[in-house]
Design an enzyme around this catalytic site. Structure first.
Site, mmCIF file in Angstrom:
data_model
loop_
_atom_site.group_PDB
_atom_site.id
_atom_site.type_symbol
_atom_site.label_atom_id
_atom_site.label_comp_id
_atom_site.label_asym_id
_atom_site.label_seq_id
_atom_site.Cartn_x
_atom_site.Cartn_y
_atom_site.Cartn_z
ATOM 1 N N SER A 110 0.784 -1.417 -0.115
ATOM 2 C CA SER A 110 0.132 0.207 -0.421
ATOM 3 C C SER A 110 0.183 1.257 0.116
ATOM 4 C CB SER A 110 -1.324 -0.285 1.374
ATOM 5 O OG SER A 110 -0.141 0.145 2.231
ATOM 6 N N TYR A 138 11.767 1.785 -1.981
ATOM 7 C CA TYR A 138 10.947 0.439 -1.514
ATOM 8 C C TYR A 138 9.277 0.909 -2.468
ATOM 9 C CZ TYR A 138 7.610 -3.209 -0.219
ATOM 10 O OH TYR A 138 7.444 -4.042 0.081
ATOM 11 N N HIS A 181 8.742 -5.147 10.800
ATOM 12 C CA HIS A 181 7.060 -3.876 11.165
ATOM 13 C C HIS A 181 6.994 -4.206 12.123
ATOM 14 C CE1 HIS A 181 7.350 -5.444 7.006
ATOM 15 N NE2 HIS A 181 7.121 -4.126 6.622
HETATM 16 O O1 GFB Z 1 5.010 -1.174 10.805
HETATM 17 P P1 GFB Z 1 6.127 -0.032 9.984
HETATM 18 O O2 GFB Z 1 7.710 0.099 10.138
HETATM 19 O O3 GFB Z 1 4.886 0.249 9.112
HETATM 20 O O4 GFB Z 1 4.922 0.799 10.956
HETATM 21 P P2 GFB Z 1 4.685 1.940 8.188
HETATM 22 C C1 GFB Z 1 4.081 1.458 11.720
HETATM 23 C C2 GFB Z 1 3.581 2.360 11.826
HETATM 24 O O5 GFB Z 1 4.556 1.905 13.752
HETATM 25 C C3 GFB Z 1 4.934 3.884 12.497
HETATM 26 C C4 GFB Z 1 5.076 2.660 14.254
HETATM 27 O O6 GFB Z 1 3.927 4.866 12.532
HETATM 28 C C5 GFB Z 1 5.707 3.535 13.292
HETATM 29 O O7 GFB Z 1 6.684 4.578 13.612
HETATM 30 N N1 GFB Z 1 5.792 2.008 15.337
HETATM 31 C C6 GFB Z 1 5.932 2.532 16.775
HETATM 32 C C7 GFB Z 1 6.952 1.325 15.096
HETATM 33 N N2 GFB Z 1 7.078 1.741 16.892
HETATM 34 C C8 GFB Z 1 7.270 1.152 16.097
HETATM 35 C C9 GFB Z 1 8.762 0.063 16.194
HETATM 36 O O8 GFB Z 1 9.261 -0.673 17.218
HETATM 37 N N3 GFB Z 1 8.829 -0.105 15.466
HETATM 38 C C10 GFB Z 1 8.549 -0.298 13.884
HETATM 39 N N4 GFB Z 1 8.690 -0.391 12.472
HETATM 40 N N5 GFB Z 1 7.578 0.990 13.906
HETATM 41 C C11 GFB Z 1 6.291 0.486 6.204
HETATM 42 C C12 GFB Z 1 6.891 0.794 5.257
HETATM 43 O O9 GFB Z 1 5.635 1.598 6.382
HETATM 44 O O10 GFB Z 1 5.254 0.335 5.990
HETATM 45 C C13 GFB Z 1 7.324 -0.953 4.449
HETATM 46 O O11 GFB Z 1 7.591 1.322 5.339
HETATM 47 C C14 GFB Z 1 6.113 -1.494 3.838
HETATM 48 O O12 GFB Z 1 7.597 -0.079 2.813
HETATM 49 C C15 GFB Z 1 4.800 -1.810 5.239
HETATM 50 O O13 GFB Z 1 5.246 -0.444 3.140
HETATM 51 C C16 GFB Z 1 3.839 -2.472 5.192
HETATM 52 O O14 GFB Z 1 3.648 1.478 7.332
HETATM 53 O O15 GFB Z 1 5.173 2.893 8.545
#
Ligand code: GFB
Length: 319
Positions: A110, A138, A181
């Site tokens: 998405s 990406y 994620h």
């Molecule tokens: O899952 P996530 O990395 O994906 O982060 P995105 C989702 C939200 O969770 C963001 C918050 O607002 C992050 O700031 N968050 C809070 C955290 N704590 C954490 C943590 O410890 N780890 C992580 N990872 N997030 C990704 C894209 O974006 O989504 C990829 O970067 C891909 O390219 C994927 O499309 C589906 O939804 O922000």
């Protein structure tokens, strides 16, 4: 309608989150699943992909192979994300076109849609505005994949279709506090914090972003239905239709993992896109509905994590 019975289906990326779910689900269709381990085929190498496809001659291919990660990993490794994903898509689609494959399904995300797209986001939003900077590399690679599928369909008549899932989770995910994620990252952080009796832990960003989460087994069912019934080059959105804020998600994961300390938001870390709920009307029109609600799916994923801690933390390059 394409019957998958006795079809040889190559799941590219069978060790990743989506690939593992497909390997679990496809046998019920009567198909036989072809896989190749990462060490035996580097999908970024065109000659290797050509050789493997000509040797193995699948009827159908699903491109679930990708270099993926959470917001932190996307920001740290944009070169890996754009190079790996463009090469994987280009090599597999180009070589598949030349072996007369019956059908191919390309998987995106998405995050291909503009950061400020109208919600819920329909496929008409593609390329209508600037992307979210945290995952631009990406997203550009995945947009190139969609455009390749469309171009090969137009020029060579290939049956190449594309699916764009919302944020996914489930058993078989990569668990890493910095790179994964949000769901696996928070499960792992809270599991450690509970065992170490920490009084507080940090959740990235403000907690306000909204995300739409889908269990990967529901996605696998949707992908199989698309292979069987869908033709056309527009990307098909696959979302659960249920949004939750990161703050509410953190509270839910705390409940499931038994973490009772404070949850502190850390705005020094990026929020990413504020909201990205998909318009999944095409999938709903095909009769698909997600079956696993978020709480149940999170509980099952946490159980899986507890039983598979060693493999869950392995360094996956495909997802
Ligand atoms: O899952 P996530 O990395 O994906 O982060 P995105 C989702 C939200 O969770 C963001 C918050 O607002 C992050 O700031 N968050 C809070 C955290 N704590 C954490 C943590 O410890 N780890 C992580 N990872 N997030 C990704 C894209 O974006 O989504 C990829 O970067 C891909 O390219 C994927 O499309 C589906 O939804 O922000």
């Amino acid at each position: 309608m394409l019957s998958l019975r006795n079809k040889r289906i190559w799941v590219a990326g069978h060790q990743g989150l989506v690939g593992q779910a497909l390997v679990r689900a496809l046998p019920a269709t009567g198909a036989s699943v072809l896989t190749v381990p990462r060490f035996a085929l580097d999908m970024r190498e065109q000659q290797a992909v050509r050789h493997w496809l000509r040797q193995n001659n699948p009827d159908v291919a699903i491109i679930a192979a990708a270099t993926v990660g959470g917001i932190g990993d996307n920001q740290a490794r944009p070169a890996d994300f754009i190079y790996d994903n463009m090469m994987i898509a280009a090599n597999i689609m180009h070589e598949s076109a030349h072996i007369g494959l019956e059908k191919l399904l390309f998987l995106g995300s998405s995050c291909i849609y503009p950061r400020d797209a109208m919600q819920p986001i329909g496929p008409e939003s593609l390329l209508s505005g600037p992307l979210e900077p945290s995952n631009e590399a990406y997203a550009v690679a995945k947009i190139a994949g969609i455009k390749m599928a469309q171009s090969y369909a137009r020029q060579y008549g290939c049956r190449f279709i594309s699916a764009m899932p919302c944020n996914l989770y489930g058993p078989g995910d990569r668990f890493d506090m910095k790179r994964s994620h949000v769901i696996p990252a928070l499960m792992m952080k809270m599991d450690v914090a509970r065992r170490q009796r920490q009084s507080a832990l940090e959740v990235w960003g403000t907690g306000t972003p909204l995300r739409e989460f889908l269990h990967v087994d529901d996605l696998a069912a949707a992908l199989i239905l698309l292979l069987q019934t869908h033709e056309g080059t527009e990307p098909v959105n696959v979302g659960s239709g249920q949004e939750i804020s990161i703050a509410d998600l953190a509270t839910l994961i705390a409940e499931i993992t038994g973490y009772e300390g404070d949850i502190r938001f850390s705005p020094a870390y990026p929020d990413g896109t504020p909201r990205k709920i998909l318009d999944s009307a095409v999938m709903r029109g095909l009769g698909w509905r997600p079956e696993i609600d978020l709480r149940r799916g999170l509980m099952q994923t946490y159980d899986w994590f507890l039983q598979n801690k060693a493999s869950a933390a392995e360094d996956h390059y495909v997802a």
